[in-house]
Design a protein around this motif. Structure first.
Motif, PDB file in Angstrom:
ATOM      1  N   ARG A 288       0.850  -1.192   0.000  1.00 34.71           N
ATOM      2  CA  ARG A 288       0.000   0.000   0.000  1.00 34.71           C
ATOM      3  C   ARG A 288       0.879   1.233   0.000  1.00 34.71           C
ATOM      4  N   CYS A 289       0.622   2.116  -0.918  1.00 34.34           N
ATOM      5  CA  CYS A 289       1.316   3.392  -0.973  1.00 34.34           C
ATOM      6  C   CYS A 289       0.983   4.190   0.296  1.00 34.34           C
ATOM      7  N   PRO A 290       1.990   4.739   0.978  1.00 34.12           N
ATOM      8  CA  PRO A 290       1.712   5.529   2.177  1.00 34.12           C
ATOM      9  C   PRO A 290       0.913   6.808   1.899  1.00 34.12           C
ATOM     10  N   HIS A 291       0.849   7.225   0.642  1.00 33.27           N
ATOM     11  CA  HIS A 291       0.130   8.455   0.288  1.00 33.27           C
ATOM     12  C   HIS A 291      -1.375   8.256   0.370  1.00 33.27           C
ATOM     13  N   VAL A 292      -1.931   7.283  -0.386  1.00 29.59           N
ATOM     14  CA  VAL A 292      -3.383   7.058  -0.369  1.00 29.59           C
ATOM     15  C   VAL A 292      -3.762   5.586  -0.297  1.00 29.59           C
ATOM     16  N   GLY A 293      -2.810   4.700  -0.088  1.00 30.51           N
ATOM     17  CA  GLY A 293      -3.140   3.294   0.078  1.00 30.51           C
ATOM     18  C   GLY A 293      -3.278   2.484  -1.193  1.00 30.51           C
ATOM     19  N   TRP A 294      -2.883   3.016  -2.327  1.00 34.28           N
ATOM     20  CA  TRP A 294      -2.971   2.301  -3.602  1.00 34.28           C
ATOM     21  C   TRP A 294      -1.956   1.154  -3.623  1.00 34.28           C
ATOM     22  N   SER A 295      -2.290   0.067  -4.302  1.00 34.02           N
ATOM     23  CA  SER A 295      -1.386  -1.073  -4.387  1.00 34.02           C
ATOM     24  C   SER A 295      -0.100  -0.706  -5.139  1.00 34.02           C
ATOM     25  N   LEU A 296       1.025  -1.159  -4.615  1.00 43.35           N
ATOM     26  CA  LEU A 296       2.320  -0.912  -5.254  1.00 43.35           C
ATOM     27  C   LEU A 296       2.753  -2.064  -6.152  1.00 43.35           C
ATOM     28  N   ARG A 297       1.957  -3.133  -6.236  1.00 45.63           N
ATOM     29  CA  ARG A 297       2.322  -4.309  -7.036  1.00 45.63           C
ATOM     30  C   ARG A 297       2.675  -3.971  -8.468  1.00 45.63           C
ATOM     31  N   THR A 298       2.008  -3.009  -9.026  1.00 44.43           N
ATOM     32  CA  THR A 298       2.266  -2.631 -10.418  1.00 44.43           C
ATOM     33  C   THR A 298       3.059  -1.334 -10.511  1.00 44.43           C
ATOM     34  N   GLY A 299       3.690  -0.957  -9.398  1.00 40.97           N
ATOM     35  CA  GLY A 299       4.518   0.243  -9.402  1.00 40.97           C
ATOM     36  C   GLY A 299       5.740   0.064 -10.288  1.00 40.97           C
ATOM     37  N   THR A 300       6.281   1.172 -10.741  1.00 41.84           N
ATOM     38  CA  THR A 300       7.471   1.154 -11.595  1.00 41.84           C
ATOM     39  C   THR A 300       8.715   1.220 -10.729  1.00 41.84           C
ATOM     40  N   LEU A 301       9.683   0.348 -11.023  1.00 42.88           N
ATOM     41  CA  LEU A 301      10.954   0.384 -10.310  1.00 42.88           C
ATOM     42  C   LEU A 301      11.957   1.189 -11.106  1.00 42.88           C
ATOM     43  N   HIS A 302      12.681   2.040 -10.390  1.00 43.02           N
ATOM     44  CA  HIS A 302      13.700   2.896 -10.984  1.00 43.02           C
ATOM     45  C   HIS A 302      15.067   2.512 -10.427  1.00 43.02           C
ATOM     46  N   GLU A 303      16.115   3.082 -11.004  1.00 38.47           N
ATOM     47  CA  GLU A 303      17.467   2.860 -10.491  1.00 38.47           C
ATOM     48  C   GLU A 303      17.557   3.318  -9.048  1.00 38.47           C
ATOM     49  N   ASP A 304      18.594   2.845  -8.351  1.00 37.55           N
ATOM     50  CA  ASP A 304      18.864   3.219  -6.961  1.00 37.55           C
ATOM     51  C   ASP A 304      17.761   2.773  -6.009  1.00 37.55           C
ATOM     52  N   ALA A 305      17.092   1.644  -6.323  1.00 37.94           N
ATOM     53  CA  ALA A 305      16.084   1.045  -5.438  1.00 37.94           C
ATOM     54  C   ALA A 305      14.951   2.009  -5.110  1.00 37.94           C
ATOM     55  N   VAL A 306      14.395   2.620  -6.124  1.00 39.84           N
ATOM     56  CA  VAL A 306      13.276   3.554  -5.961  1.00 39.84           C
ATOM     57  C   VAL A 306      12.045   2.961  -6.632  1.00 39.84           C
ATOM     58  N   ILE A 307      10.896   3.020  -5.934  1.00 41.32           N
ATOM     59  CA  ILE A 307       9.630   2.563  -6.498  1.00 41.32           C
ATOM     60  C   ILE A 307       8.699   3.747  -6.686  1.00 41.32           C
ATOM     61  N   GLU A 308       7.946   3.692  -7.787  1.00 43.55           N
ATOM     62  CA  GLU A 308       6.982   4.752  -8.127  1.00 43.55           C
ATOM     63  C   GLU A 308       5.573   4.199  -8.008  1.00 43.55           C
ATOM     64  N   CYS A 309       4.739   4.880  -7.261  1.00 43.11           N
ATOM     65  CA  CYS A 309       3.338   4.483  -7.137  1.00 43.11           C
ATOM     66  C   CYS A 309       2.639   4.700  -8.482  1.00 43.11           C
TER      67      CYS A 309
END
Length: 98
Positions: free
Chosen positions: A38-59
């Motif tokens: 769950r995204c800490p912002h509004v609780g949306w699922s992160l399963r389909t989030g985009t992964l970026h370099e340097d271990a960063v996930i995008e909601c």
């Protein structure tokens, strides 16, 4: 400690939904991370989030960014840190430490 997956269950850049609403994430470097699905912002699922370099996930909903190593927000609207659970890889098994 609890074994949660084989290293072969998640390719780099992939995710695996675990019990209790936890999400196992393998970043682009091949390192494993666990957080709530769950995204800490509004609780949306992160399963389909985009992964970026340097271990960063995008909601996928509002495109906030978090660092998977520290849980710190990286880009607005991410403001609240996410909880990161410690994991260890032993052999071919990923273990949840806490």
């Amino acid at each position: 400690m609890k074994d949660i997956a084989s290293i072969h269950d998640v390719a780099p850049g992939g995710t695996l939904l675990l019990d209790d609403g936890l999400l196992l994430i393998r970043d682009l470097d091949g390192d494993f991370h666990v957080t709530e699905d769950r995204c800490p912002h509004v609780g949306w699922s992160l399963r389909t989030g985009t992964l970026h370099e340097d271990a960063v996930i995008e909601c996928p909903l509002h495109h906030g960014l978090w660092n998977l190593r520290s849980g710190d927000p990286v880009r607005y609207p991410a403001r609240v840190p996410m909880k990161i659970h410690r994991v260890e890889v032993r052999g071919e098994t990923v273990w949840l430490v806490d």
